[in-house]
Design a protein around this motif. Structure first.
Motif, PDB file in Angstrom:
ATOM      1  N   GLN A   1       0.802  -1.218   0.000  1.00 17.55           N
ATOM      2  CA  GLN A   1       0.000   0.000   0.000  1.00 17.55           C
ATOM      3  C   GLN A   1       0.840   1.275   0.000  1.00 17.55           C
ATOM      4  O   GLN A   1       0.502   2.249  -0.689  1.00 17.55           O
ATOM      5  N   ASP A   2       1.914   1.301   0.762  1.00 17.00           N
ATOM      6  CA  ASP A   2       2.690   2.542   0.890  1.00 17.00           C
ATOM      7  C   ASP A   2       3.195   3.056  -0.457  1.00 17.00           C
ATOM      8  O   ASP A   2       3.182   4.262  -0.710  1.00 17.00           O
ATOM      9  N   LYS A   3       3.651   2.150  -1.326  1.00 18.43           N
ATOM     10  CA  LYS A   3       4.146   2.583  -2.632  1.00 18.43           C
ATOM     11  C   LYS A   3       3.001   2.777  -3.631  1.00 18.43           C
ATOM     12  O   LYS A   3       3.158   3.507  -4.619  1.00 18.43           O
ATOM     13  N   LEU A   4       1.876   2.133  -3.377  1.00 17.90           N
ATOM     14  CA  LEU A   4       0.708   2.337  -4.234  1.00 17.90           C
ATOM     15  C   LEU A   4       0.105   3.727  -4.053  1.00 17.90           C
ATOM     16  O   LEU A   4      -0.317   4.370  -5.021  1.00 17.90           O
ATOM     17  N   LEU A   5       0.049   4.209  -2.819  1.00 19.88           N
ATOM     18  CA  LEU A   5      -0.716   5.420  -2.521  1.00 19.88           C
ATOM     19  C   LEU A   5      -0.279   6.664  -3.298  1.00 19.88           C
ATOM     20  O   LEU A   5      -1.142   7.438  -3.736  1.00 19.88           O
ATOM     21  N   PRO A   6       1.021   6.929  -3.488  1.00 23.81           N
ATOM     22  CA  PRO A   6       1.365   8.098  -4.301  1.00 23.81           C
ATOM     23  C   PRO A   6       0.787   8.035  -5.715  1.00 23.81           C
ATOM     24  O   PRO A   6       0.326   9.042  -6.262  1.00 23.81           O
ATOM     25  N   THR A   7       0.787   6.832  -6.300  1.00 17.74           N
ATOM     26  CA  THR A   7       0.214   6.655  -7.623  1.00 17.74           C
ATOM     27  C   THR A   7      -1.302   6.805  -7.574  1.00 17.74           C
ATOM     28  O   THR A   7      -1.907   7.445  -8.448  1.00 17.74           O
ATOM     29  N   ALA A   8      -1.925   6.215  -6.565  1.00 20.59           N
ATOM     30  CA  ALA A   8      -3.378   6.336  -6.420  1.00 20.59           C
ATOM     31  C   ALA A   8      -3.782   7.799  -6.290  1.00 20.59           C
ATOM     32  O   ALA A   8      -4.760   8.247  -6.911  1.00 20.59           O
ATOM     33  N   ARG A   9      -3.050   8.540  -5.483  1.00 19.27           N
ATOM     34  CA  ARG A   9      -3.368   9.958  -5.309  1.00 19.27           C
ATOM     35  C   ARG A   9      -3.199  10.722  -6.622  1.00 19.27           C
ATOM     36  O   ARG A   9      -4.035  11.551  -6.992  1.00 19.27           O
ATOM     37  N   ALA A  10      -2.130  10.434  -7.365  1.00 19.51           N
ATOM     38  CA  ALA A  10      -1.893  11.106  -8.641  1.00 19.51           C
ATOM     39  C   ALA A  10      -2.989  10.800  -9.657  1.00 19.51           C
ATOM     40  O   ALA A  10      -3.305  11.634 -10.516  1.00 19.51           O
ATOM     41  N   LEU A  11      -3.568   9.612  -9.559  1.00 13.09           N
ATOM     42  CA  LEU A  11      -4.647   9.223 -10.468  1.00 13.09           C
ATOM     43  C   LEU A  11      -6.009   9.749 -10.025  1.00 13.09           C
ATOM     44  O   LEU A  11      -7.004   9.543 -10.720  1.00 13.09           O
ATOM     45  N   GLY A  12      -6.051  10.392  -8.864  1.00 10.59           N
ATOM     46  CA  GLY A  12      -7.313  10.911  -8.362  1.00 10.59           C
ATOM     47  C   GLY A  12      -8.169   9.886  -7.646  1.00 10.59           C
ATOM     48  O   GLY A  12      -9.363  10.114  -7.429  1.00 10.59           O
ATOM     49  N   TRP A  13      -7.567   8.760  -7.240  1.00 11.19           N
ATOM     50  CA  TRP A  13      -8.333   7.776  -6.482  1.00 11.19           C
ATOM     51  C   TRP A  13      -8.766   8.385  -5.155  1.00 11.19           C
ATOM     52  O   TRP A  13      -8.053   9.192  -4.549  1.00 11.19           O
ATOM     53  N   ARG A  14      -9.911   7.958  -4.692  1.00 11.31           N
ATOM     54  CA  ARG A  14     -10.494   8.550  -3.496  1.00 11.31           C
ATOM     55  C   ARG A  14     -10.269   7.700  -2.248  1.00 11.31           C
ATOM     56  O   ARG A  14     -10.380   8.197  -1.126  1.00 11.31           O
ATOM     57  N   TYR A  15      -9.976   6.428  -2.414  1.00 12.74           N
ATOM     58  CA  TYR A  15      -9.769   5.558  -1.256  1.00 12.74           C
ATOM     59  C   TYR A  15      -8.895   4.382  -1.646  1.00 12.74           C
ATOM     60  O   TYR A  15      -8.698   4.082  -2.830  1.00 12.74           O
ATOM     61  N   ASP A  16      -8.376   3.696  -0.634  1.00 10.14           N
ATOM     62  CA  ASP A  16      -7.700   2.417  -0.823  1.00 10.14           C
ATOM     63  C   ASP A  16      -8.131   1.495   0.305  1.00 10.14           C
ATOM     64  O   ASP A  16      -8.214   1.905   1.463  1.00 10.14           O
ATOM     65  N   ALA A  17      -8.425   0.240  -0.044  1.00  7.96           N
ATOM     66  CA  ALA A  17      -8.934  -0.728   0.932  1.00  7.96           C
ATOM     67  C   ALA A  17      -7.923  -1.828   1.215  1.00  7.96           C
ATOM     68  O   ALA A  17      -8.299  -2.968   1.477  1.00  7.96           O
ATOM     69  N   SER A  18      -6.633  -1.486   1.190  1.00  8.44           N
ATOM     70  CA  SER A  18      -5.575  -2.491   1.285  1.00  8.44           C
ATOM     71  C   SER A  18      -4.942  -2.631   2.655  1.00  8.44           C
ATOM     72  O   SER A  18      -4.090  -3.507   2.836  1.00  8.44           O
ATOM     73  N   SER A  19      -5.290  -1.781   3.607  1.00 16.51           N
ATOM     74  CA  SER A  19      -4.636  -1.877   4.916  1.00 16.51           C
ATOM     75  C   SER A  19      -5.037  -3.157   5.636  1.00 16.51           C
ATOM     76  O   SER A  19      -6.226  -3.474   5.722  1.00 16.51           O
TER      77      SER A  19
END
Length: 442
Positions: free
Chosen positions: A243-261
């Motif tokens: 998740q930690d390395k995914l989140l910068p990409t998710a934020r750049a793509l405009g994702w609103r949430y992540d359910a991976s924790s």
């Protein structure tokens, strides 16, 4: 019978071998006889439905997807809580992979949701729309071209998955992503991927959805009725890794949430790196001295030590234990801090299908609470984020001060009436102390 590779597990808590912190997927099996979706009851009317609506479609790209207007069956626009207003009890049921392999589980739970007017989130694995004959189109980070730890579906199962994903969206459900090859071990594990590699994986996952018609050559099937670039606002990583390395990409793509924790607690959520962090949660595990993660695979891992074909005499007790874990998790939140309750599942027949029966029993229990007049909302992750995004920051900060199973001081009216003043006094949204999880006592 088609058997896909076992997908692994993630352990949490030092020295806890069979406790709450297990997450991941398992053996995906099914027959070669896809069950048709069929009709189901129209929520609220009690009458049979001849099928999903057929909106006018404007093709996107090669026609694999299309714009059909506003998604049907969405709740009214959310509003902020009034001063002193009790928050709703949100419950999100989600499904990892979301492939239909002939066991009828995808339509089974679509029918269940429709019967009770509920929405869910389906985390679609992009490879489930890619025919195996075209597997070399997939170039996974740190793995050979065409590799996948979950394998590929037969053409008939890809078609069945397309039909059920289409139906799901038309009935108001969210289509998220579970990415592609589900790599959980070794140097190629998603846990080792960089943010740039996550971007490649996401682009490919989206591409397999947006270009299934080109990749398959099938021209006689209807398009998916949504623009996936706009629909995709969140996902769950394989085995809850990376998740930690995914989140910068998710934020750049405009994702609103992540359910991976992994290993989340039943408290009100916060953002991580600018993205809502919506974890699977540790919930009571009846008869045991630890809590279990709110996912079917973790019930299995704790009951049968990862075996998907344990002796059948255990099944009735294990099914009841799993159902009660979900029910007690829901009850603990509903009767205390009203933290949203998140449940993860897979369309699997592990141990005779007992986990599917357990989650259905729990779902019906929660739906009855809603139908008795309680403000219980069975929603998708996207719908929950719509609601939390319009709440006042000081109200959310106050809600986060409530620990697991903690009721508001006095009552909701007094607790939230002066949230503005209390927030300025307490400040930090994460002011509630971290309590040790009971899993560590196992």
């Amino acid at each position: 019978m088609r058997t896909l590779n076992r997908r692994g597990a993630l352990g949490l808590g030092a020295g806890v071998a069979a406790a709450a912190g297990l997450a991941g997927c398992g053996t995906f099996t099914g027959s070669d006889d896809p069950r048709p979706s069929g009709g189901s009851k129209d929520p609220g009317s009690g009458k049979g439905s001849s099928g999903s609506p057929k909106p006018t479609a404007r093709p996107i790209g090669d026609g694999s997807t299309s714009f059909t207007g506003k998604q049907p069956h969405q709740p009214a626009a959310p509003r902020p809580l009034e001063p002193g207003e009790e928050p709703p009890q949100f419950v999100v049921f989600s499904w990892d992979g979301a492939g239909e392999v002939g066991n009828g589980l995808f339509p089974r739970f679509l029918d269940l949701a429709k019967e009770h007017g509920a929405a869910m989130t389906f985390f679609l694995s992009g490879l489930y729309l890619l025919p195996e004959s075209k597997k070399r189109l997939y170039d996974p980070p740190n793995n050979p071209v065409g590799a996948s730890d979950i394998g590929y579906l037969t053409d008939d199962h890809v078609k069945a998955t397309l039909a059920n994903v289409r139906r799901a969206w038309l009935e108001g459900h969210e289509i998220g992503t579970h990415f592609n090859g589900h790599f959980c071990g070794g140097s190629g594990s998603v846990g080792n991927w960089t943010s740039k590699q996550w971007r490649s994986e996401i682009d490919q996952a989206k591409g397999f959805v947006k270009e299934w018609r080109t990749n398959s050559g099938w021209t006689d099937l209807p398009s998916l009725p949504f623009d996936y670039d706009k629909e995709l606002v969140g996902g769950r990583t394989p085995c809850l890794l990376g998740q930690d390395k995914l989140l910068p990409t998710a934020r750049a793509l405009g994702w609103r949430y992540d359910a991976s924790s992994p290993g989340g607690r039943q408290t009100w959520p916060d953002k991580k790196q600018g993205v809502w962090d919506l974890p699977l949660q540790q919930i009571p595990f009846p008869g045991r001295g630890f809590e279990v993660l709110s996912m079917d695979y973790n019930m299995l891992a704790n009951q049968s030590v990862n075996s998907t074909k344990a002796p059948s005499h255990n099944y009735p007790g294990w099914r009841q234990q799993s159902a009660q874990a979900y029910i007690q998790g829901f009850k603990r939140a509903y009767e205390t801090n009203r933290a949203p309750f998140f449940v993860g599942n897979h369309f699997e027949q592990w141990n005779g299908g007992i986990y599917m029966d357990a989650v259905e029993e729990a779902f019906k229990h929660i739906a009855r609470e809603k139908e008795k007049g309680g403000d219980v909302r069975l929603v998708s992750f996207r719908q929950f984020v719509d609601w939390i995004d319009v709440q006042k920051p000081e109200v959310l900060a106050k809600l986060r001060t409530l620990d697991v199973g903690q009721e508001p001081a006095g009552d909701w009216k007094t607790f939230l009436a002066d949230a503005d003043a209390d927030a300025h006094g307490t400040g930090a949204a994460s002011s509630a102390p971290d309590a040790p999880t009971s899993a560590n006592a196992a």
